[in-house]
Enzyme design. Structure first.
Site, PDB file in Angstrom:
ATOM      1  N   ASP A   1      68.517  41.656 -15.249  1.00 20.20           N
ATOM      2  CA  ASP A   1      69.800  42.349 -15.268  1.00 20.20           C
ATOM      3  C   ASP A   1      70.916  41.334 -15.029  1.00 20.20           C
ATOM      4  O   ASP A   1      70.804  40.471 -14.143  1.00 20.20           O
ATOM      5  CB  ASP A   1      69.843  43.428 -14.180  1.00 20.20           C
ATOM      6  CG  ASP A   1      71.063  44.322 -14.311  1.00 20.20           C
ATOM      7  OD1 ASP A   1      71.089  45.125 -15.265  1.00 20.20           O
ATOM      8  OD2 ASP A   1      71.979  44.208 -13.480  1.00 20.20           O
TER       9      ASP A   1
ATOM     10  N   ASN B   1      82.932  42.744 -18.082  1.00 20.12           N
ATOM     11  CA  ASN B   1      83.472  43.493 -19.216  1.00 20.12           C
ATOM     12  C   ASN B   1      84.885  43.997 -18.939  1.00 20.12           C
ATOM     13  O   ASN B   1      85.780  43.893 -19.780  1.00 20.12           O
ATOM     14  CB  ASN B   1      82.566  44.690 -19.534  1.00 20.12           C
ATOM     15  CG  ASN B   1      81.771  44.487 -20.805  1.00 20.12           C
ATOM     16  OD1 ASN B   1      82.055  43.595 -21.597  1.00 20.12           O
ATOM     17  ND2 ASN B   1      80.769  45.313 -21.000  1.00 20.12           N
TER      18      ASN B   1
ATOM     19  N   ASP C   1      80.229  41.051 -25.259  1.00 14.99           N
ATOM     20  CA  ASP C   1      79.216  40.972 -26.312  1.00 14.99           C
ATOM     21  C   ASP C   1      78.774  39.529 -26.542  1.00 14.99           C
ATOM     22  O   ASP C   1      77.575  39.239 -26.710  1.00 14.99           O
ATOM     23  CB  ASP C   1      79.753  41.565 -27.616  1.00 14.99           C
ATOM     24  CG  ASP C   1      79.918  43.075 -27.547  1.00 14.99           C
ATOM     25  OD1 ASP C   1      79.403  43.687 -26.591  1.00 14.99           O
ATOM     26  OD2 ASP C   1      80.555  43.644 -28.465  1.00 14.99           O
TER      27      ASP C   1
ATOM     28  N   GLU D   1      73.161  45.704 -20.346  1.00 10.39           N
ATOM     29  CA  GLU D   1      73.060  44.299 -19.935  1.00 10.39           C
ATOM     30  C   GLU D   1      71.683  43.965 -19.367  1.00 10.39           C
ATOM     31  O   GLU D   1      71.513  42.973 -18.666  1.00 10.39           O
ATOM     32  CB  GLU D   1      74.144  43.987 -18.883  1.00 10.39           C
ATOM     33  CG  GLU D   1      73.954  44.655 -17.543  1.00 10.39           C
ATOM     34  CD  GLU D   1      74.578  46.037 -17.447  1.00 10.39           C
ATOM     35  OE1 GLU D   1      74.839  46.487 -16.313  1.00 10.39           O
ATOM     36  OE2 GLU D   1      74.801  46.671 -18.498  1.00 10.39           O
TER      37      GLU D   1
END
Length: 322
Positions: free
Chosen positions: A185, A193, A202, A229
């Site tokens: 993770d 983000n 991205d 993610e």
């Protein structure tokens, strides 16, 4: 009149016609056969089938001819098993390169009043149909591969992971070999983000996916995007020590990317937390148990400060941090 009509029909038929007598001698060889075998009828008439085609003696086609002559059995030879039994060519260039046309072969007994049983071999060029089928299969394979690839990162997606893990879990059961799983993770990715924007997010995920894949060197190993993610890695025939070494190499690889993350609670760059589980599956074991264990270890890695690797240890009912 009837003979002339028959000869005219045989010339226009877009298929090979061979008639074989009870002694296995060829008594008819139509114009299509002349064109695609490059053998004139005059040179073939009266010759034994196996003399003209020595390489086909006792093969499937020859056996079918004997069955038609002796037992009155008709046969349709499978194109899948007998792609090009006769040395027939679409054109002179293919003949020069020994590229045979794809064929469908139908062998039928022929009853003629006043004569012993003969046999008819009908040969049809199915090259175009085979080419179309291959193209469709290739397209289907390409389409299927696209459904198994994550569009953002280019690595395996969740569906591909599920299929691969199922296959490797069954193999590990049969062979009583260890199977390891790593759950990964990205630390504080929501903050990344929110502050850098989804486009940078991205790009970050794509870099991480590439770096994770670069650590693996075996075809049987698989890194996949599990969702959002989160990533996962399947390591067949890998024990706890081996899985921990790979997981630590992956953690260090991501850390070494030095992707700026000023909003992380761990470091000034992007890091990952990793949970590892290893099992030699028992007969009744399910893949879910391996996933659950790796997920528990990942949870423990996050609680332990993130940017670390934790191995789930079922025997001690706890996770060991490294």
């Amino acid at each position: 009149m009837q003979l002339s009509l028959l000869q005219g029909v045989l010339k226009t038929v877009r298929a090979g016609i061979i008639v074989i007598d009870p002694d296995q001698r060829i008594v008819m060889w139509n114009q299509w056969m002349e064109q695609h075998s490059l053998l004139p009828s005059a040179d073939i008439q009266g010759k034994a089938f196996c003399d003209v085609f020595p390489g086909m003696a006792d093969g499937r086609t020859h056996v079918a001819i004997l069955a038609a002559l002796e037992n009155n059995f008709a046969s349709l030879l499978s194109q899948t098993l007998n792609k090009a039994p006769f040395p027939l060519y679409a054109n002179s260039a293919d003949a020069a390169n020994a590229v045979r046309m794809q064929q469908a072969v139908h062998v039928m007994p022929l009853e003629i009043t006043g004569l012993p049983r003969h046999c008819v071999v009908q040969i049809t060029d199915v090259s175009m149909a085979v080419a179309r089928e291959k193209k469709l299969r290739d397209l289907a394979t390409e389409l299927e591969s696209q459904t198994l690839v994550d569009g953002l990162t280019g690595i395996a997606n969740r569906r591909r992971f599920d299929l691969h893990l199922d296959d490797e879990f069954r193999r590990a059961k049969r062979n009583a070999t260890p199977l390891s799983l790593i759950m990964i993770d990205v630390d504080y990715f929501k903050d990344y983000n929110d502050n850098y924007g989804h486009q940078h997010g991205d790009q970050c995920l794509a870099q991480i996916a590439s770096a994770l894949g670069g650590v693996l060197h075996r075809a049987c190993d698989l890194v996949a995007r599990y969702g959002g993610e989160e990533f996962t890695v399947v390591l067949p025939e890998t024990n706890e020590d081996g899985a921990m070494r790979i997981a630590e190499a992956m953690r260090a690889e991501i850390e070494g990317l030095n992707i700026e993350h000023a909003y992380s609670g761990v470091a000034k760059f992007v890091t990952v937390s990793l949970g590892v589980s290893t099992v030699v599956p028992e007969h009744t074991a399910k893949t879910g148990s391996l996933i659950h264990a790796a997920d528990r270890a990942l949870y423990q890695a996050k609680r332990s400060g993130r940017n670390c690797v934790v191995m789930y240890s079922d025997s001690r009912k706890k996770a060991d941090q490294v």
